[in-house]
Write an enzyme that holds these catalytic residues in place. Structure first.
Site, PDB file in Angstrom:
ATOM      1  N   LYS A 131      -1.932  -3.135   2.687  1.00 28.73           N
ATOM      2  CA  LYS A 131      -1.482  -2.909   4.065  1.00 28.73           C
ATOM      3  C   LYS A 131      -2.314  -3.729   5.052  1.00 28.73           C
ATOM      4  CE  LYS A 131       0.445   1.804   3.854  1.00 28.73           C
ATOM      5  NZ  LYS A 131       0.328   3.151   4.454  1.00 28.73           N
ATOM      6  N   ASP A 168       2.777   5.544   9.245  1.00 21.69           N
ATOM      7  CA  ASP A 168       3.274   6.404   8.179  1.00 21.69           C
ATOM      8  C   ASP A 168       4.634   5.850   7.804  1.00 21.69           C
ATOM      9  OD1 ASP A 168       3.089   8.349   6.299  1.00 21.69           O
ATOM     10  OD2 ASP A 168       3.761   9.986   7.581  1.00 21.69           O
TER      11      ASP A 168
END
Length: 509
Positions: A312, A368
């Site tokens: 990420k 998220d």
């Protein structure tokens, strides 16, 4: 409804600004105007106009200050601006009152209370003016003029208020020569200016002085709780008493000097026999105190991405470029498991970002992401990372590694098993990014639609990438590679929105 405590503090501020402006006006009326001295700021300009034309100082003072209010409202905020209106309005009033009270009723001249002692007039005038300014600044107010400029610069640069005001005012004092053609009077003006600046800095430091309190007590937890209840932070250190040869906890509390007595009362109430050391603490920076304005050459603004996921981080850093230094949780010292207690992606992301901002102080964004499969009624959704770990009476995976919190392989096995035999394999990846920046919060969303393949394809990427094929492409995310994925993915879309915002926002470092 207004908070009662906040209202009382506001009333106190306005009252103290009124006292401060009276002190300042007395300095001008008693010691500056009668001796033909020039000070800095708008008061100095107004005084020179008074000496040259006879127009009373409060008139030109108020007119010039109105112009500065626009600058104050935009840079240092509405509260400062309102108190500035209150401050310069009052000082205009006080100047008028003081002149009416002090002037000779026949000649309307202001008396020289110190005779020919012009130097003493400089000293006393500077003390009153500097003291009045320091009180005004301490209670979030302003007397107007160049102290507005000083407050604006001090907000962003690590210059003292006195230094800024003195620098701005040198030219004003020098212009007094154009009226009197007296170099001695200009020199006295410089003396007044320097003394006023020194007085301002002295009292500003005194008002903001902090103390460091160290407490050595066997009942450290009760003391820490008592001090915390009054809103003061406490740090617990490990200590070892060499005299007693025993371990002992050491409490450290840093607070403003005016609150030291409150902390000491709580300490004594819990343990009157403990050992306490109090030392003065200069230049305290951090939450509740000053902000570090020192610039580090070449350092980019820091923003935290609330994750330790290397994939990420790599993806987001590539998208954001080099405008910010993006740090991981580990890089800011966060080893805690961030809370995710909500039922939506947006709420979970915001909860994590708020946590980092509150406990670590950095501007932060958190994401998220959920894979939402149409045939599974939106599952796995917010549980995408832990999909295989969820209790499911209709599914059992003997290969599931229960020691892992996130088992990517098991997640994909469960997803493919749940879709086995289903013709509708439509799905979407959705990312919600929550940003806490300064004192404001923002949300950015990215969505990419596609289908779930019947088997895994590709080795790149992470998570569900090997089984997700985006619309318009004949390969999965794991086959497309980072270069393509970083342009079209759900996280790329949300991060681009975040990047567009951050590229246009004004950053204070």
């Amino acid at each position: 409804m207004l908070n009662k405590k906040f209202l009382l503090l506001e009333v106190r501020d306005y009252f103290m600004v009124a006292v401060a402006t009276l002190i300042y006006a007395l300095g001008v009326t008693l010691f500056m105007l009668p001796y033909g001295l020039a000070t800095g700021g708008v008061a100095g300009i107004a005084a020179i106009i008074y000496y040259a034309t006879g127009i009373e100082i409060q008139i030109s003072y108020s007119i010039i200050n109105i112009v500065f209010l626009v600058l104050a409202a935009k840079i240092v905020g509405l509260r400062f601006c309102l108190k500035t209106i209150w401050g310069f309005g009052l000082i205009t009033f006080w100047l008028w009152v003081c002149q009416r009270v002090i002037e000779d009723p026949v000649t309307h001249q202001l008396p020289q209370l110190l005779g020919n002692e012009i130097f003493m007039a400089c000293v006393l005038g500077a003390l009153l003016e500097g003291f009045g300014l320091s009180i005004s600044f301490y209670y979030n107010g302003s007397t107007g003029g160049t102290d507005i400029i000083a407050a604006c610069i001090n907000k962003y640069k690590d210059f003292s208020l006195g230094q800024v005001i003195m620098f701005c005012d040198i030219l004003i004092v020098s212009s007094c020569y154009l009226v009197f053609h007296d170099i001695q009077r200009v020199i006295f003006g410089y003396v007044l200016l320097v003394l006023a600046a020194m007085t301002l800095d002295f009292f500003t430091r005194r008002f903001h002085q902090a103390v460091e309190i160290k407490i050595f007590s066997r009942n450290h937890s009760a003391i820490a709780d008592a001090v915390n209840r009054h809103g003061f932070g406490v740090t617990v250190l490990d200590g070892y008493g060499w005299y007693t040869k025993t371990t002992r906890k050491v409490l450290v509390c840093i607070c403003s000097k005016r609150y030291a007595e409150t902390v000491m009362r709580e300490i004594k109430r819990v343990d009157p026999t403990c050992f306490v050391s109090i030392t003065n603490a200069q230049n305290v920076y951090g939450e509740g105190f000053d902000v570090m304005k020192t610039k580090v050459k070449g350092q980019k603004p820091i923003i935290v991405f609330a994750t330790n996921n290397a994939n990420k981080l790599k993806e987001v850093r590539a998208i954001l470029g080099d405008r910010f230094e993006v740090r991981s949780l580990k890089e800011v010292g966060c080893t805690a498991s961030l809370p995710e207690t909500h039922a939506t992606l947006e709420e979970n992301a915001m909860e994590k970002a708020r946590y980092i901002k509150k406990y670590y102080g950095f501007n932060c964004f958190a994401d998220d992401t959920g894979l939402e499969v149409e045939a599974l009624n939106g599952a796995p959704g917010v549980f995408s990372a832990r999909y295989a770990n969820l209790d499911d009476p209709d599914y059992y995976d003997p290969l599931l590694d229960k020691t892992k919190d996130h088992d990517t392989e098991a997640n994909m096995r469960k997803l493919l098993a749940k879709l086995n035999g289903k013709s509708n394999r439509s799905a979407q990846f959705r990312t919600s990014i929550a940003l806490v920046f300064g004192d404001k919060e923002y949300l950015f969303e990215g969505i990419v639609s596609g289908t779930i393949t019947t088997e895994r394809h590709g080795t790149d990427g992470f998570g569900y990438d090997p089984v997700f094929q985006p619309d318009g492409y004949g390969q999965t995310f794991a086959e497309l590679g980072d270069e393509v994925k970083n342009k079209i993915s759900h996280r790329a879309v949300a991060t681009e929105k975040l990047a567009d915002f951050l590229l246009n926002v004004k950053v204070k470092q």
